[in-house]
Design a protein around this motif. Structure first.
Motif, PDB file in Angstrom:
ATOM      1  N   ALA A  26       0.826  -1.215   0.000  1.00 23.55           N
ATOM      2  CA  ALA A  26       0.000   0.000   0.000  1.00 23.55           C
ATOM      3  C   ALA A  26       0.861   1.266   0.000  1.00 23.55           C
ATOM      4  O   ALA A  26       0.522   2.259  -0.657  1.00 23.55           O
ATOM      5  CB  ALA A  26      -0.926  -0.010   1.209  1.00 23.55           C
ATOM      6  N   LYS A  28       3.368   2.020  -1.499  1.00 23.39           N
ATOM      7  CA  LYS A  28       3.912   2.418  -2.812  1.00 23.39           C
ATOM      8  C   LYS A  28       2.842   3.061  -3.699  1.00 23.39           C
ATOM      9  O   LYS A  28       3.141   3.499  -4.793  1.00 23.39           O
ATOM     10  CB  LYS A  28       4.521   1.198  -3.497  1.00 23.39           C
ATOM     11  N   MET A  29       1.573   3.087  -3.234  1.00 23.03           N
ATOM     12  CA  MET A  29       0.506   3.684  -4.058  1.00 23.03           C
ATOM     13  C   MET A  29       0.293   5.122  -3.615  1.00 23.03           C
ATOM     14  O   MET A  29       0.103   5.387  -2.424  1.00 23.03           O
ATOM     15  CB  MET A  29      -0.790   2.906  -3.856  1.00 23.03           C
ATOM     16  N   VAL A  32      -3.434   6.174  -1.965  1.00 20.36           N
ATOM     17  CA  VAL A  32      -4.077   5.131  -1.157  1.00 20.36           C
ATOM     18  C   VAL A  32      -4.611   5.722   0.153  1.00 20.36           C
ATOM     19  O   VAL A  32      -4.007   6.637   0.730  1.00 20.36           O
ATOM     20  CB  VAL A  32      -3.067   3.979  -0.898  1.00 20.36           C
ATOM     21  N   HIS A 349      -7.717   1.479  -4.297  1.00 15.67           N
ATOM     22  CA  HIS A 349      -6.645   2.090  -3.487  1.00 15.67           C
ATOM     23  C   HIS A 349      -7.084   2.390  -2.047  1.00 15.67           C
ATOM     24  O   HIS A 349      -6.841   3.469  -1.521  1.00 15.67           O
ATOM     25  CB  HIS A 349      -6.099   3.343  -4.162  1.00 15.67           C
TER      26      HIS A 349
END
Ligand code: PLP
Length: 394
Positions: A26, A28-29, A32, A349
């Motif tokens: 998560a 890396k998003m 999110v 996300h």
């Protein structure tokens, strides 16, 4: 080098926490929204931070006594007695630790022997079973089902007990379900524990976060004080996760034994954190724990919002009475919690934790933390609603 061969097999076989694994993805998003982490979104109240700063300005930077600052253990004893009717001698029955996490580990290592079995309500906090395994003991899940409001029952204990059973963990208010054990729920459990002459680790870290009546400490019930290590800390009630401050309260023979492990492995909890904890309890005693009450009120609003929203989406969501998590069942989406969490993260996300991270009984559930601001919660719920509608119409 054959590293695998060099590593303790218990550690080698240990699975990484189901919570962390998910959040590495998560993180890396970019957009999110995380309903995943179990930590308050509030900053530690200023008076507490100020006390720690002042302790540093005054040069209080040395080790404290192994049990913790004397003034702090006195405040903890006053706090436990006045809030929960659990009475302890500050000089000999308290141990200040590096978070409740250290208290749990040290208690486990003190009370279990290799080959023992430890009863752990399932689902429960991720650390218990690995800590038991590290002692060479066996974690035994005790199923707590939604039909019973995720409470622990004597029937479930009876089904799990064996002659090897030695310790029971009482993790209420519960992470991840939010279940609370009221006095009437706890009494038969405690009678059963006394009859079986077991010891107890009662993890009461969420004691201040209850929404349907005051927390009842297992240690305050008949016959229980002498066999219980009460574990708690400052992380959740006072929004102090990063300070790493907790404690264990227990009869002297237990704290003396725990002290031996603590003094060889940790020495003492960080001194600035101990001064901060001292301020948290002193300020609380003077103003009726106003900061805690304020945070609890905000959590409660979010809790009611999330329960109503999940039920409205068609996902059965038990109403939690404690902690800061809701635990909706995602079965109606035709998937288990792990699939739901992965697909929700990929499609919308939003990060939630698969219920199975907390034990096999959590398989059809996901844990959503409401230690997140209301605006983010509203956006997250909107995205979850879309996702649920899409998968159910598919
Ligand atoms: N016990 C439970 C049930 C928890 O949820 C947590 C943290 O999430 C802990 C203990 C650890 O708390 P601490 O930050 O005091 O180590």
């Amino acid at each position: 080098m054959n590293y695998s061969d060099k590593i303790n097999p218990v550690v080698r076989e240990m699975k990484p926490s189901g919570i962390r694994k998910f959040f590495d993805v998560a993180a890396k998003m970019p957009d999110v929204i995380s309903l995943g982490v179990g930590e308050p979104d509030f900053v530690t109240p200023w008076g507490i931070r100020d006390a720690a700063i002042k302790s540093l300005q005054r040069g209080y930077t040395q080790y404290t006594g192994n049990r913790g600052l004397g003034e702090l253990t006195q405040e903890i004893a006053l706090y436990l007695a006045s809030r929960f009717g659990a009475t302890y001698d500050p000089a000999s029955e308290l141990l200040v630790t590096v978070g409740a996490s250290e208290a749990l580990d040290v208690a486990m290592r003190t009370l279990t022997r290799p080959g023992d079995e430890v009863l752990i309500p399932d689902p429960s906090f991720v650390s218990y079973a690995p800590c038991v395994a590290l002692c060479g003991a066996t974690p035994v899940p005790v199923v707590c089902s939604a039909d019973n409001g995720f409470k622990l029952t004597v029937a479930a204990l009876e089904a799990a007990v064996t002659p090897k059973t030695r310790v029971v963990i009482l993790p209420f208010p519960n992470n991840p379900t939010g279940a609370v054990m009221h006095r009437a729920d706890l009494e038969p459990i405690c009678r059963w524990i006394v009859e079986h002459d077991l010891t107890v680790i009662s993890d009461e870290i969420y004691a201040e976060l209850t929404y349907g009546g005051k927390h009842v400490s297992a240690a305050a019930l008949p016959g229980m004080r002498e066999r219980t290590v009460l574990v708690s800390g400052f992380s959740k009630a006072f929004a102090m996760t990063g300070w790493r401050l907790g404690y264990a309260a227990a009869p002297k023979p237990f704290t003396d034994a725990m002290l031996k492990i603590h003094q060889y492995t940790i020495m003492c909890a960080p001194s600035a954190s101990q001064y901060a904890g001292l301020a948290a309890l002193r300020i609380g005693r003077e103003d009726g724990y106003a900061a805690v009450a304020d945070m609890r009120e905000k959590y409660d609003l979010r809790r009611r919002f999330l329960v109503a929203e999940f039920n409205d989406m068609g996902l059965d969501c038990f109403e939690p009475e404690g902690a800061f998590y809701v635990f909706p069942c995602v079965k109606r989406c035709g998937m288990d919690g792990e699939t739901f969490a992965n697909e929700l993260l990929a499609a919308k996300h939003v990060a939630v934790v698969p219920g199975e991270a907390f034990g096999a009984s959590g398989r059809d559930y996901v844990r959503c933390s409401y230690a997140t601001g209301m605006r983010d919660l509203e956006t997250a719920v909107g995205r979850i609603r879309e996702f649920v509608a899409e998968v159910r119409n598919h």
